[in-house]
Design a protein around this motif. Structure first.
Motif, mmCIF file in Angstrom:
data_model
loop_
_atom_site.group_PDB
_atom_site.id
_atom_site.type_symbol
_atom_site.label_atom_id
_atom_site.label_comp_id
_atom_site.label_asym_id
_atom_site.label_seq_id
_atom_site.Cartn_x
_atom_site.Cartn_y
_atom_site.Cartn_z
ATOM 1 N N GLN A 1 15.596 81.476 -34.126
ATOM 2 C CA GLN A 1 15.460 81.134 -32.793
ATOM 3 C C GLN A 1 16.741 79.987 -32.447
ATOM 4 O OE1 GLN A 1 11.633 78.947 -32.768
ATOM 5 N NE2 GLN A 1 10.704 80.568 -31.783
ATOM 6 N N SER B 1 19.457 82.546 -31.574
ATOM 7 C CA SER B 1 19.128 82.713 -30.214
ATOM 8 C C SER B 1 19.628 81.975 -29.167
ATOM 9 C CB SER B 1 17.724 83.170 -30.253
ATOM 10 O OG SER B 1 17.579 83.539 -28.706
ATOM 11 N N GLU B 2 19.228 80.591 -29.538
ATOM 12 C CA GLU B 2 19.819 79.471 -28.626
ATOM 13 C C GLU B 2 21.337 79.611 -28.500
ATOM 14 O OE1 GLU B 2 18.101 77.884 -26.313
ATOM 15 O OE2 GLU B 2 16.498 79.124 -26.969
ATOM 16 N N LYS C 1 22.690 82.514 -26.396
ATOM 17 C CA LYS C 1 22.393 82.151 -25.069
ATOM 18 C C LYS C 1 23.479 81.124 -24.451
ATOM 19 C CE LYS C 1 17.509 83.611 -25.310
ATOM 20 N NZ LYS C 1 16.128 82.791 -25.192
ATOM 21 N N ASN D 1 14.182 90.401 -28.642
ATOM 22 C CA ASN D 1 13.014 89.932 -28.035
ATOM 23 C C ASN D 1 12.878 88.465 -27.476
ATOM 24 O OD1 ASN D 1 11.762 92.407 -28.161
ATOM 25 N ND2 ASN D 1 10.961 91.702 -30.418
ATOM 26 N N LEU D 2 14.227 87.815 -27.964
ATOM 27 C CA LEU D 2 14.208 86.467 -27.717
ATOM 28 C C LEU D 2 15.274 86.484 -26.316
ATOM 29 C CD1 LEU D 2 14.157 84.530 -30.785
ATOM 30 C CD2 LEU D 2 12.444 84.563 -29.174
ATOM 31 N N GLY D 3 15.950 87.481 -25.836
ATOM 32 C CA GLY D 3 16.777 87.496 -24.636
ATOM 33 C C GLY D 3 18.156 87.798 -24.803
ATOM 34 N N VAL D 4 18.352 88.114 -26.136
ATOM 35 C CA VAL D 4 19.953 88.079 -26.347
ATOM 36 C C VAL D 4 20.335 89.683 -25.955
ATOM 37 C CG1 VAL D 4 21.748 88.383 -28.135
ATOM 38 C CG2 VAL D 4 19.671 86.359 -27.939
ATOM 39 N N SER D 5 21.287 90.021 -25.539
ATOM 40 C CA SER D 5 21.561 91.338 -24.917
ATOM 41 C C SER D 5 22.196 92.093 -26.181
ATOM 42 C CB SER D 5 23.027 91.329 -23.926
ATOM 43 O OG SER D 5 23.607 92.566 -23.715
#
Length: 171
Positions: A85, A88-89, A92, A131-135
């Motif tokens: 996470q 991921s942050e 993002k 799944n955490l929103g990273v392309s």
């Protein structure tokens, strides 16, 4: 004849060393080496390191964190979710950064098996980041199997450090 050569060889070696050591130039004195102006010193650089592109833990680029795995597993462990996470942050918040996820294994198992396991681990982390929103376009994977181990010991601590995914910023 060989006996005479063996006896003469150490003496010949000593004479050669003495002859060559006396051929050197004299060293400059301290006063000759001093620089009067600061021009030759170059530009002063700060000692702080930048977070992006620096190495933080293992081979992972800081401020991201590597993700560790159980023996013979490619599943993201519960205690490693917070690490992925954090990664991921970071991704993002830095949309221009692309990373390579490097799957690694400990030295147990065959090379072929460890290459496949390293790939499964890298793909597992990639899927979790997606799944955490990273392309997906920003993520590439590679398996190094047991080729890039961090600790060379043959104990559980060393093996545990080598069962990981590294997240490396692509320049």
């Amino acid at each position: 004849m060989i006996r005479n050569l063996r006896a003469a060889l150490p003496a010949l070696l000593c004479v050669s060393v003495l002859a060559l050591s006396s051929c050197g130039k004299q060293k400059a004195t301290d006063t000759e080496m001093k620089v009067d102006s600061g021009e030759a010193m170059g530009v002063e650089e700060p000692l702080e390191s930048k977070a992006i592109g620096g190495i933080m833990e293992g081979r992972t680029s800081g401020p991201m964190l590597p993700v560790y795995f159980d023996f013979d597993s490619s599943d993201i462990r519960g205690d490693q979710v917070s690490r992925i996470q954090v990664n991921s942050e970071f991704l993002k918040n830095n949309p221009g950064v692309n990373i390579k996820i490097e799957g690694n294994c400990d030295s147990r198992g065959t090379n072929e098996y460890n290459m496949a396991l390293g790939e499964r681990r890298a793909l597992s982390s990639k899927k979790y980041l997606m799944n955490l929103g990273v392309s997906e376009a920003r993520l590439t994977t590679v398996s190094y199997g047991e080729e890039r181990i961090l600790l060379h010991g043959h104990d559980e601590l060393s093996w545990a450090q080598n069962r990981r995914d590294d997240f490396v910023i692509q320049e």
